[in-house]
Write a protein that holds these residues in place. Sequence first.
Motif, PDB file in Angstrom:
ATOM      1  N   PRO A  65     109.014  53.246  12.978  1.00  0.00           N
ATOM      2  CA  PRO A  65     108.763  51.931  12.222  1.00  0.00           C
ATOM      3  C   PRO A  65     107.412  51.171  12.349  1.00  0.00           C
ATOM      4  CG  PRO A  65     111.402  52.519  13.767  1.00  0.00           C
ATOM      5  CD  PRO A  65     110.286  53.321  14.120  1.00  0.00           C
ATOM      6  N   GLY A  66     107.184  50.867  11.034  1.00  0.00           N
ATOM      7  CA  GLY A  66     106.215  49.773  11.243  1.00  0.00           C
ATOM      8  C   GLY A  66     104.268  51.097  11.787  1.00  0.00           C
ATOM      9  N   LEU A 104     104.751  57.880  11.347  1.00  0.00           N
ATOM     10  CA  LEU A 104     104.382  58.663  11.867  1.00  0.00           C
ATOM     11  C   LEU A 104     106.101  59.367  12.618  1.00  0.00           C
ATOM     12  CD1 LEU A 104     102.472  57.793  14.788  1.00  0.00           C
ATOM     13  CD2 LEU A 104     102.111  59.168  13.855  1.00  0.00           C
ATOM     14  N   PRO A 105     106.342  61.249  12.351  1.00  0.00           N
ATOM     15  CA  PRO A 105     107.890  62.086  12.689  1.00  0.00           C
ATOM     16  C   PRO A 105     107.677  61.161  13.784  1.00  0.00           C
ATOM     17  CG  PRO A 105     105.809  63.363  12.314  1.00  0.00           C
ATOM     18  CD  PRO A 105     105.418  61.534  12.455  1.00  0.00           C
ATOM     19  N   GLY A 106     109.335  60.645  14.833  1.00  0.00           N
ATOM     20  CA  GLY A 106     109.831  61.133  15.781  1.00  0.00           C
ATOM     21  C   GLY A 106     110.688  62.058  15.604  1.00  0.00           C
ATOM     22  N   GLY A 155     101.018  57.777   9.847  1.00  0.00           N
ATOM     23  CA  GLY A 155     100.488  56.433  11.370  1.00  0.00           C
ATOM     24  C   GLY A 155      99.449  56.464  10.436  1.00  0.00           C
ATOM     25  N   ASP A 156      98.166  56.066  11.188  1.00  0.00           N
ATOM     26  CA  ASP A 156      96.642  55.255  10.992  1.00  0.00           C
ATOM     27  C   ASP A 156      95.447  55.857  10.090  1.00  0.00           C
ATOM     28  OD1 ASP A 156      96.780  56.068  13.069  1.00  0.00           O
ATOM     29  OD2 ASP A 156      96.411  54.133  13.886  1.00  0.00           O
ATOM     30  N   PHE A 163     106.855  56.588  21.406  1.00  0.00           N
ATOM     31  CA  PHE A 163     108.189  56.740  20.356  1.00  0.00           C
ATOM     32  C   PHE A 163     109.351  58.484  21.783  1.00  0.00           C
ATOM     33  CE2 PHE A 163     111.901  58.255  18.023  1.00  0.00           C
ATOM     34  CZ  PHE A 163     112.677  57.134  17.318  1.00  0.00           C
ATOM     35  N   LEU A 164     110.535  57.047  22.281  1.00  0.00           N
ATOM     36  CA  LEU A 164     111.701  57.641  22.741  1.00  0.00           C
ATOM     37  C   LEU A 164     112.842  57.701  21.589  1.00  0.00           C
ATOM     38  CD1 LEU A 164     112.771  58.201  25.305  1.00  0.00           C
ATOM     39  CD2 LEU A 164     113.566  56.358  25.977  1.00  0.00           C
TER      40      LEU A 164
END
Length: 585
Positions: A84-85, A94-96, A408-409, A469-470
Amino acid sequence: MAERYGVVSRRAVLRGAAVAGAVTAGALTVRPVPAAAAPARRVAVFGGGVAGLTAAHELAERGFAVTLYEPRALGGKARSIAVPGTGRGGRPDLPGEHGFRFFPGFYHHVPDTMRRIPFPGNANGVWDNLVAAPEARFSRNGSPDSILPMGKGRSWANPDDFRQTLASGIATSARMPTTDASHFVNRLLVFNTSCDARRLGQWEHVAWRDFLGASARSTEFRVLMSRTLTTLLVAAKDDRASTRTIGTMGEQFLGNPMEIGNDGPLDRLLDGPTSRAWIDPWVQHLRGLGVRFETGRLRGLEVRDRRIAGARITDGAGTESAVDADHFVLAVPVDVARRLWTPEILAVQPELAAMDRLTVDWMTGIQFYLRRPAGIARGHTAYIDSPWSLTSIAQNQFWSRTPLSGFGDGTVRDCLSVDVSNWNVPGILFGKPARECTHEQIAREVWAQLRAALAGKVELRDADLHSWFLDSGVTWDPARGVNNNADPLLINTVGSWSARPQPHGALENLFLAGDYVRTTIDLATMEGACEAARRAVNALLDTVGSNAPRCKLFPLYRAVELEPMRQADIARYAAGQPNLFDTPD
């Protein structure tokens, strides 16, 4: 009695099975199985992971009216999870992931399903999004690493050739004493030449560590052959894991160097985030087949006259409602399913009570987003000495369709996706198991264990770490100082096969499709979930007397060169004698 579509002959059933095999196994283009069942029959599928989506897919192709209920997100543990965000400048988040995806060449059920999921520009549907990983790395703290090619190996002609070829390769690649390598290969030969009765009657009840005689071998042997093949691959413990299960996986990974009968190369990944490359096209295809998707968590099942008369679900707001259907498919995890077994259900199907003996544990992923490529391996890496039994894959090198710079950025150039397989032993930074670490501590601990394993070989710089990211299924409980996990994994412990149910029992319209159901793959995997769902659908078709073709089921590989020994072992086991190769070193 259930209303039937009409009695069909054995010949018609066999003819339908043959049609299913031709469509699912041999097709090079995406085309559905022809529907032959009456479309008015309503099926409620609970659970939107691989098992639930597979069940919905197979039923919809056969003309059933399917509604699938999922409380969280379609795809289950196999889905991508947006961080998120993190999106900027019009880029998506971004893909987790719950953990990295891995499609061994001996998987057949999942690839068969993938071929029937259309994807723009792909002749073979989503299946064309699979790409091969050419190598695997085995990393040791303070020692040189082994990097193994994942291509086809040398064939062998007889048991002696099997032992010599495999033992030589293991001794060289694992830097293990030749005597230990020979001992391991002989134990693998014992299993590979065991008949089915021995596998189920003897090896199912022996722990992998005991089967190997690991306590009498070198430290290297105990670490690599006993612990690594269990904890790192399936989050199991070698002193509790069933030899039948681990031996079967060894038979697939090590006993088939020429990849005979495989669907493709031994190690495959998707060419983009899982949801983009597989789950989203799948859901879109199912909608096109008429499947309805509803948000709902299954809370209970009502029993009447040895049938499920209805179900109760709650939506995201906690509002309860009733589900009415002709048939009910449970594609929920084992820990969810066994909480549903009321005294009324167990009175009709008492064998379900044995599911309380099944064990679950944690195997969960964390992603590290990097500002430069990781450069560790062109495939998976196992960190042999890491206390938390880590494995990783650097994703961007395989994501040709959707490189990470588009998320993402825009500064992320790689994603080091790491699976944590042991949450119960202390780490090297905080001296606590992962279960008792905050999410920030878990990230720092995993990063430290990776750096320790790669020190002097591959540089992981703090300056390159963009973010992490967890898996969102892991939640921290500050009051208790522990984590909770919404997605525990079934572990195949000694003797657990007898506690696993068949897809169908005395409850006439209830069918089980989770990866805890008895399957050929016999492991909590995407492949196991897909196979279980196919078995559940076949049982449903049998129950209603449908003449629709049955779902294709695939056997696991067994070396034909060893078949005479397996046949001889039938008599030896019946006579109480050991396997022909089960002799002292």
